[in-house]
Write an enzyme that holds these catalytic residues in place. Structure first.
Site, PDB file in Angstrom:
ATOM      1  N   TYR A  55      16.473  30.490   8.291  1.00 12.69           N
ATOM      2  CA  TYR A  55      15.303  31.222   8.794  1.00 12.69           C
ATOM      3  C   TYR A  55      15.347  31.356  10.304  1.00 12.69           C
ATOM      4  O   TYR A  55      15.628  30.399  11.021  1.00 12.69           O
ATOM      5  CB  TYR A  55      14.012  30.484   8.432  1.00 12.69           C
ATOM      6  CG  TYR A  55      13.618  30.616   6.985  1.00 12.69           C
ATOM      7  CD1 TYR A  55      13.225  31.845   6.466  1.00 12.69           C
ATOM      8  CD2 TYR A  55      13.626  29.504   6.153  1.00 12.69           C
ATOM      9  CE1 TYR A  55      12.850  31.964   5.125  1.00 12.69           C
ATOM     10  CE2 TYR A  55      13.246  29.611   4.831  1.00 12.69           C
ATOM     11  CZ  TYR A  55      12.867  30.843   4.320  1.00 12.69           C
ATOM     12  OH  TYR A  55      12.495  30.950   3.005  1.00 12.69           O
TER      13      TYR A  55
ATOM     14  N   LYS B  53       0.841  -1.208   0.000  1.00 13.33           N
ATOM     15  CA  LYS B  53       0.000   0.000   0.000  1.00 13.33           C
ATOM     16  C   LYS B  53       0.874   1.257   0.000  1.00 13.33           C
ATOM     17  O   LYS B  53       2.067   1.191   0.309  1.00 13.33           O
ATOM     18  CB  LYS B  53      -0.927  -0.017   1.214  1.00 13.33           C
ATOM     19  CG  LYS B  53      -0.206   0.033   2.536  1.00 13.33           C
ATOM     20  CD  LYS B  53      -1.133  -0.320   3.697  1.00 13.33           C
ATOM     21  CE  LYS B  53      -0.381  -0.233   5.007  1.00 13.33           C
ATOM     22  NZ  LYS B  53      -1.149  -0.812   6.114  1.00 13.33           N
TER      23      LYS B  53
END
Ligand SMILES: *Cc1c(COP(=O)(O)O)cnc(C)c1O
Length: 362
Positions: A255, A36
């Site tokens: 940042y 999956k």
């Protein structure tokens, strides 16, 4: 490939090795290899083609099953959540997909079906998610009489936890419930249970079918995740160095300026960020494997880049690749650092990540 693209290198020999390890832990069992979510981010078709020895495959969605059939996969392919509508039933039938039946509305669809399907009946033995109560089995089997019953399936809820007394008892009670349900006929004695944690922790006891997922890809199902020696990582995620910068003492990187150089420092900038699936949540100093060895991430992870502190004398150059997880740097380390699990990292790679298969896919 662009020179600044992150790369997932998939080692199909490692997948086969891990499959053999699952088989060795449960020698008599048939294996439904779980594919999956695009084989946990590894590429479902390539993994299915590599696993000729698998007795069946398991997927979550109809489209995943149809795509495996489109690629010529011949083994049984099982829809772990079954079908939800009559249209889906027909598509599943045309693609010869096996169905899990876990709810009344699915019985209703199958009761009206002109076609005979191959079905697993899902019992809820303690997961509390999908499935019928064991006491309903007789009735459910009766309603599905015109279909070909493959056996009963259940899912373990606690096999991945520390094997303390309480958890062991809960898992053993689940195993008991599926092995000792009211045996109606031979077919319903066939049991399908055991995710990776169940296979590794509870390999004693009869299981006709097992369903390994994460262990095929070489990662631990346990908490906290610690690398398992018997497995080999199937995915090595890497990114290129696109700049080497000298950061002067007192200057900040990234940042928010959350990292400031205590002394003059060489910094490698890698072209990978959270848009590629590298978790923004990693703790400061999380390792990256460069040609010079393991070096720490500094500053924030941004969308397209991370920065890595080099040591004086490190020979790391623009164009080199560094490993973010995989061979030489366990995915468990990064998952732990980001307070998550290997499943999440593997299934979260961004769409711009390139894939490379070794050996080359058929
Ligand atoms: C995902 C899944 C598995 C595999 O679980 P792992 O922990 O990855 O081994 C097995 N059975 C079912 C029903 C699943 O949905």
């Amino acid at each position: 490939m662009n020179s600044n693209t992150a790369l997932a290198r998939i080692d199909l020999d490692a997948v086969r090795h891990n499959f053999a390890q699952a088989q060795a832990l449960s020698p008599g069992s048939k294996i439904m290899a779980i594919l999956k979510a695009n084989a946990y981010g590894h590429g479902a078709i390539a993994v299915a083609q590599a696993l000729e020895a698998a007795h069946a495959f398991g997927v979550a969605q109809l489209a995943e099953g149809v795509s495996l059939r489109g690629a010529g996969i011949k083994q049984p392919v099982c829809l772990l959540q079954g079908i939800q509508t009559e249209r889906e039933r027909r598509v599943a039938f045309e693609a010869s997909l096996d169905l899990v039946v876990h709810a009344e509305h699915q019985i209703a669809i199958l009761a009206g079906s002109p076609d005979s399907h191959r079905v697993w009946i899902k019992l809820d033995t303690g997961m509390g998610r999908l499935g019928f109560a064991p006491a309903q089995l007789k009735d459910v089997a009766h309603q599905l009489a015109k279909h070909r019953l493959l056996g009963v399936m259940t899912h373990l809820a606690n096999a991945d936890a520390d094997a303390d007394e309480g958890e062991r008892t809960r898992t053993e009670a689940q195993i008991d419930r599926i092995l000792n349900h009211n045996l109606l006929n031979k077919q319903l004695q066939i049991s399908n249970l055991g995710n990776s944690a169940g296979i590794i922790n509870y390999h004693q006891g009869p299981k006709d079918w097992i369903r390994p997922g994460i262990m095929l890809y070489g990662a631990s199902p346990f908490h906290p995740p610690v690398p398992l020696e018997m497995l080999r990582p199937a995915m090595t995620f890497s990114a290129p160095v696109i700049a080497i910068k000298s950061v002067a003492a007192g200057a900040s990187v990234g940042y928010g300026g959350i990292w400031t150089a205590a002394q003059d420092t060489q910094v490698a900038v890698l072209a990978v960020g959270y848009a590629d699936g590298y978790p923004r949540e990693v703790r400061p100093d999380t390792p990256v494997l460069t040609d010079a060895g393991k070096r720490a991430i500094i500053g924030r992870v941004s969308m397209d880049m991370i920065s890595v502190r080099l040591n004086p004398g490190d020979r790391v150059q623009v164009g080199d690749r560094a490993v973010l997880w995989g061979e030489g740097l366990p995915i468990e380390t990064i998952a732990e650092s980001a307070s998550t699990i290997p499943y999440r990292l593997m299934t979260g790679l961004g769409t711009r990540v390139q894939y490379e298969y070794h050996p080359l896919a058929a």
